[in-house]
Design a protein around this motif. Structure first.
Motif, PDB file in Angstrom:
ATOM      1  N   VAL A 141       0.854  -1.188   0.000  1.00  0.00           N
ATOM      2  CA  VAL A 141       0.000   0.000   0.000  1.00  0.00           C
ATOM      3  C   VAL A 141       0.889   1.238   0.000  1.00  0.00           C
ATOM      4  CG1 VAL A 141      -1.740   1.342   1.252  1.00  0.00           C
ATOM      5  CG2 VAL A 141      -1.881  -1.161   1.231  1.00  0.00           C
ATOM      6  N   ILE A 142       0.535   2.204  -0.815  1.00  0.00           N
ATOM      7  CA  ILE A 142       1.217   3.496  -0.825  1.00  0.00           C
ATOM      8  C   ILE A 142       0.202   4.578  -0.501  1.00  0.00           C
ATOM      9  CG2 ILE A 142       2.326   5.243  -2.282  1.00  0.00           C
ATOM     10  CD1 ILE A 142       3.696   3.048  -3.803  1.00  0.00           C
ATOM     11  N   PHE A 143       0.537   5.448   0.456  1.00  0.00           N
ATOM     12  CA  PHE A 143      -0.272   6.630   0.743  1.00  0.00           C
ATOM     13  C   PHE A 143       0.183   7.738  -0.208  1.00  0.00           C
ATOM     14  CE2 PHE A 143      -0.864   5.453   5.493  1.00  0.00           C
ATOM     15  CZ  PHE A 143      -1.891   4.592   5.158  1.00  0.00           C
ATOM     16  N   LEU A 144      -0.757   8.366  -0.893  1.00  0.00           N
ATOM     17  CA  LEU A 144      -0.443   9.464  -1.799  1.00  0.00           C
ATOM     18  C   LEU A 144      -1.093  10.746  -1.288  1.00  0.00           C
ATOM     19  CD1 LEU A 144       0.775  10.472  -4.466  1.00  0.00           C
ATOM     20  CD2 LEU A 144      -1.299   9.722  -5.627  1.00  0.00           C
ATOM     21  N   GLN A 149       5.041   7.305   9.031  1.00  0.00           N
ATOM     22  CA  GLN A 149       6.385   6.752   9.173  1.00  0.00           C
ATOM     23  C   GLN A 149       6.460   5.248   8.909  1.00  0.00           C
ATOM     24  OE1 GLN A 149       7.442   7.662  13.209  1.00  0.00           O
ATOM     25  NE2 GLN A 149       5.995   6.192  14.100  1.00  0.00           N
ATOM     26  N   ASP A 150       5.334   4.546   9.011  1.00  0.00           N
ATOM     27  CA  ASP A 150       5.345   3.095   8.838  1.00  0.00           C
ATOM     28  C   ASP A 150       4.796   2.617   7.497  1.00  0.00           C
ATOM     29  OD1 ASP A 150       6.399   2.745  11.401  1.00  0.00           O
ATOM     30  OD2 ASP A 150       4.402   2.747  12.317  1.00  0.00           O
ATOM     31  N   VAL A 151       4.380   3.536   6.636  1.00  0.00           N
ATOM     32  CA  VAL A 151       3.784   3.164   5.353  1.00  0.00           C
ATOM     33  C   VAL A 151       4.458   3.961   4.234  1.00  0.00           C
ATOM     34  CG1 VAL A 151       1.646   3.025   4.006  1.00  0.00           C
ATOM     35  CG2 VAL A 151       1.570   2.718   6.491  1.00  0.00           C
ATOM     36  N   HIS A 152       4.727   3.323   3.109  1.00  0.00           N
ATOM     37  CA  HIS A 152       5.310   4.038   1.976  1.00  0.00           C
ATOM     38  C   HIS A 152       4.402   5.198   1.585  1.00  0.00           C
ATOM     39  CE1 HIS A 152       7.494   0.162   1.549  1.00  0.00           C
ATOM     40  NE2 HIS A 152       8.472   0.975   1.218  1.00  0.00           N
ATOM     41  N   SER A 308      12.838  -2.773  -3.324  1.00  0.00           N
ATOM     42  CA  SER A 308      12.803  -1.759  -2.275  1.00  0.00           C
ATOM     43  C   SER A 308      12.639  -0.363  -2.880  1.00  0.00           C
ATOM     44  CB  SER A 308      14.081  -1.807  -1.436  1.00  0.00           C
ATOM     45  OG  SER A 308      15.207  -1.504  -2.241  1.00  0.00           O
ATOM     46  N   ILE A 309      11.909   0.495  -2.171  1.00  0.00           N
ATOM     47  CA  ILE A 309      11.771   1.904  -2.540  1.00  0.00           C
ATOM     48  C   ILE A 309      11.902   2.726  -1.269  1.00  0.00           C
ATOM     49  CG2 ILE A 309      10.248   1.386  -4.497  1.00  0.00           C
ATOM     50  CD1 ILE A 309       7.919   2.454  -2.767  1.00  0.00           C
ATOM     51  N   ASP A 310      12.125   4.024  -1.415  1.00  0.00           N
ATOM     52  CA  ASP A 310      12.204   4.900  -0.245  1.00  0.00           C
ATOM     53  C   ASP A 310      10.863   4.928   0.478  1.00  0.00           C
ATOM     54  OD1 ASP A 310      14.831   5.544  -0.802  1.00  0.00           O
ATOM     55  OD2 ASP A 310      14.306   7.343  -1.949  1.00  0.00           O
ATOM     56  N   LEU A 311      10.914   4.987   1.795  1.00  0.00           N
ATOM     57  CA  LEU A 311       9.680   5.033   2.573  1.00  0.00           C
ATOM     58  C   LEU A 311       8.916   6.329   2.318  1.00  0.00           C
ATOM     59  CD1 LEU A 311       8.195   3.187   4.559  1.00  0.00           C
ATOM     60  CD2 LEU A 311       9.316   4.415   6.428  1.00  0.00           C
TER      61      LEU A 311
END
Length: 329
Positions: A141-144, A149-152, A308-311
């Motif tokens: 899941v990505i928040f846009l 701090q705990d989710v991309h 992997s991606i930046d948080l």
């Protein structure tokens, strides 16, 4: 106290996503598998039955949960997202929540049940229920638009944009300013933009601002602006938290025969296409929503493919100086 996936991950010394992948039948190394199994055995952890039901092979679908469909920023972002996903062999499924938080939570679970590979949530507010749902469904899941701090998360640099707007409006000689914002439940638009503006204000002791709140829709902005413009101390400038609000202010001013920018200066945030076409054109901060959608799509694909991606990713903006601010210096 019942253990959670986070607890198991911490004890085993692995990422939470790794534990979720193991519980959902995904691929993990033998060493990692043994670590997780040992911790589960020692703690007596019982996997969430909902997450366990998602072990079946995922689809090539990516879900997007949006707060509303009649939004320029949402439509532009979704368009970029869809284009990028199609080019990479994925399809987009959109769920509109009509700005209902409980429907956002339901949508996370509903998409997971449909074996969606990943989800992009256009976040307006992040609650404990959101975080619990993200943990339980065990898929990327990505928040846009908001960060945690705990989710991309992918966000715009709202604080810096607010600071730039504040500096600009003060540099044009405006010392009596109204700031028309939105609810602080929306951290990015309601807090960060205002904080940046306030920082610029503090650096100029002569300037003072009065803060008001509006809804996101133009009709709400017309009503809020009417109260400001009909008040005893009409400001020389109104800084608006969104372009939609700025358009509402401009309409309210027009209804009263107030000329922009001669009698009232107005600024916005967003950079909607219409703000360049109207007269006077609107001074604003332009966010590249289409590019943001493309980036969100690329990042969720990487998470699905276990890369992997930046948080946290911060998107840049462009300051657009146009015709709606008068220089009264």
């Amino acid at each position: 106290m019942k253990n959670t996936i986070s607890d198991i991950a911490k004890i085993a010394g692995v990422a939470k996503s790794t534990v979720s992948r193991y519980l959902n039948g995904g691929s993990v190394s033998d060493v990692t598998r043994r670590k997780i199994e040992q911790v589960i055995k020692e703690t007596g952890y019982i996997p969430n039955s909902f997450a366990q039901s998602l072990k079946a092979k995922k689809t090539s679908m990516i879900g997007a949960i949006v707060p509303r469909l009649d939004s320029y920023s949402v439509s532009q972002t979704v368009t970029g997202m869809d284009e990028e996903l199609r080019q990479n062999g994925y399809q987009l499924m959109i769920i509109n929540t009509n700005q209902n938080l409980s429907r956002e939570i339901e949508a996370l679970y509903d998409l997971a049940r449909q074996k969606i590979s990943g989800i992009i949530l256009f976040a307006t507010e992040i609650t404990e229920a959101h975080l619990n749902a993200v943990e339980e469904i065990g898929i990327p899941v990505i928040f846009l638009g908001q960060q945690h701090q705990d989710v991309h998360s992918i966000i715009y640099n709202d604080y810096a944009a607010g600071y730039d707007i504040g500096q600009y409006i003060i540099s044009k000689g405006h010392h009596r300013i109204a700031y028309l914002g939105v609810t602080e439940k929306d951290v990015a638009v309601g807090i960060q933009r205002k904080l940046g503006f306030q920082k610029a204000l503090k650096e100029q002791k002569k300037a003072e601002a009065y803060f008001f709140e509006s809804g996101f829709r133009m009709s709400a902005a017309v009503e809020a602006a009417s109260g400001i413009l009909d008040g005893p101390n009409r400001p020389s400038a109104i800084v608006c938290a969104t372009d939609n609000i700025a358009l509402g202010v401009m309409k309210a001013a027009h209804m009263r025969g107030i000329d922009i920018p001669q009698d009232l200066s107005v600024t916005g945030f967003g950079g909607y296409d219409v703000t360049e076409m109207i007269h006077p054109s609107l001074t604003t901060v332009k966010y590249k929503y289409w590019d943001g959608g493309c980036l969100a799509a690329r990042q969720v694909i990487k998470l699905v493919q276990e890369e992997s991606i930046d948080l946290l990713t911060i998107l840049h903006y462009e300051f657009m100086e146009r015709e709606s601010v008068d220089n009264i210096k």
